[in-house]
Design an enzyme around this catalytic site. Structure first.
Site, short mmCIF file in Angstrom:
data_model
loop_
_atom_site.label_atom_id
_atom_site.label_comp_id
_atom_site.label_asym_id
_atom_site.label_seq_id
_atom_site.Cartn_x
_atom_site.Cartn_y
_atom_site.Cartn_z
N LYS A 102 0.84 -1.21 0.00
CA LYS A 102 0.00 0.00 0.00
C LYS A 102 0.87 1.26 0.00
O LYS A 102 0.60 2.21 -0.75
CB LYS A 102 -0.93 0.00 1.22
CG LYS A 102 -1.93 1.15 1.18
CD LYS A 102 -2.90 1.12 2.33
CE LYS A 102 -2.23 1.46 3.62
NZ LYS A 102 -3.09 1.93 4.68
N HIS A 118 -10.82 0.28 3.41
CA HIS A 118 -12.09 0.66 2.77
C HIS A 118 -12.15 0.16 1.33
O HIS A 118 -13.16 -0.41 0.90
CB HIS A 118 -12.26 2.18 2.78
CG HIS A 118 -12.32 2.77 4.15
ND1 HIS A 118 -13.34 2.51 5.04
CD2 HIS A 118 -11.47 3.60 4.80
CE1 HIS A 118 -13.13 3.16 6.17
NE2 HIS A 118 -12.00 3.83 6.05
#
Ligand code: SF4
Length: 241
Positions: free
Chosen positions: A142, A162
């Site tokens: 990420k 999310h």
């Protein structure tokens, strides 16, 4: 990560519905990947406000990344104290800077660390650049994607909690695809110019509507596109993951 990708009809409908709901956000890259990388490390497990304060304090104390690298670790930790986990993040940042220094030394280069990282990423494809960043100490999938997307406007999709949750519920990625694996899945299914707006809008949707607990399905603009809500069939899902 290819430069031209035709999205599935399902992804296209999802993308357009998200844009209708939240707009089509535009990225404003600063083309400073090393600053972005340090900033992303500082942002781990803290709020944006705290990490931005820590970043500003760090560059006010040490105006160059070479000075951050060479400073006593406890002084770097002191400078970033407001960002939390300073005793973990300070050595992590210095490890990255030392690794880049060592790499450049082997190439007998004499650039600043900032210029060195920019050039190394610039000569690689997006996927190669993502792998390169991941090979730096303490840099996960990420963080690597954040640097490429936010700072360099490259089509790498950061997959946070999310994005991962909403993507699985919608059937954009398979139910068993982990967040780490999802980075590569998204690289194959998303047109490059959609990556940034899709990332931002999936996060917005996850925060506002598709909550981890009790998602507001009856108020959801994506209801008719959702596997979780039972409105699409597995056959309509992306099948490449
Ligand atoms: S229908 Fe429900 S589960 Fe599906 S995206 Fe919307 S809020 Fe999330």
């Amino acid at each position: 990560m290819t430069s031209s990708i035709t999205p599935t009809a399902h992804l296209e409908r999802v993308y357009k519905l998200l844009v209708a709901a939240y707009g089509e956000p535009r990225n404003e890259p600063d083309y400073d990947p090393l600053g972005g990388l340090v900033g992303t490390i500082l942002s781990q497990h803290t709020s944006d406000i705290n990490s931005e304060r820590a970043y500003k304090q760090l560059i006010a104390t040490f105006p160059t990344w070479e000075e951050v690298r060479d400073a006593p670790t406890d002084q770097v930790a002191e400078a970033i104290r407001s960002g939390g986990l300073a005793n973990i993040k300070a050595p992590r940042i210095q490890d990255v800077l030392l690794t880049l220094t060592e790499q450049q030394r082997k190439q007998e280069g004499k650039k600043t660390l900032s210029a060195y990282l920019s050039d190394e990423l610039g000569k690689r494809s997006t996927e190669e650049a993502w792998q390169y960043l991941r090979n730096l100490p303490g840099v996960g999938p990420k963080t690597a994607a954040c640097v490429l997307m936010f700072n360099l406007n490259r089509p790498a999709m950061p997959v946070d909690t999310h994005v991962h949750r909403v993507s699985r519920r919608l059937g954009l990625i398979g139910a068993k695809v982990s967040a780490d694996q999802a980075h590569l899945v998204y690289a194959k299914i998303t047109p490059p110019e959609w990556v940034y707006p899709l990332h931002v809008n999936l996060i917005t949707h996850g925060r506002q509507v598709c909550h981890a607990q009790r998602p507001a399905c009856l108020d959801c603009t994506l209801y008719d596109e959702c596997l979780y809500a039972g409105s699409i069939t597995p056959q309509e899902m992306n099948t490449s993951n």
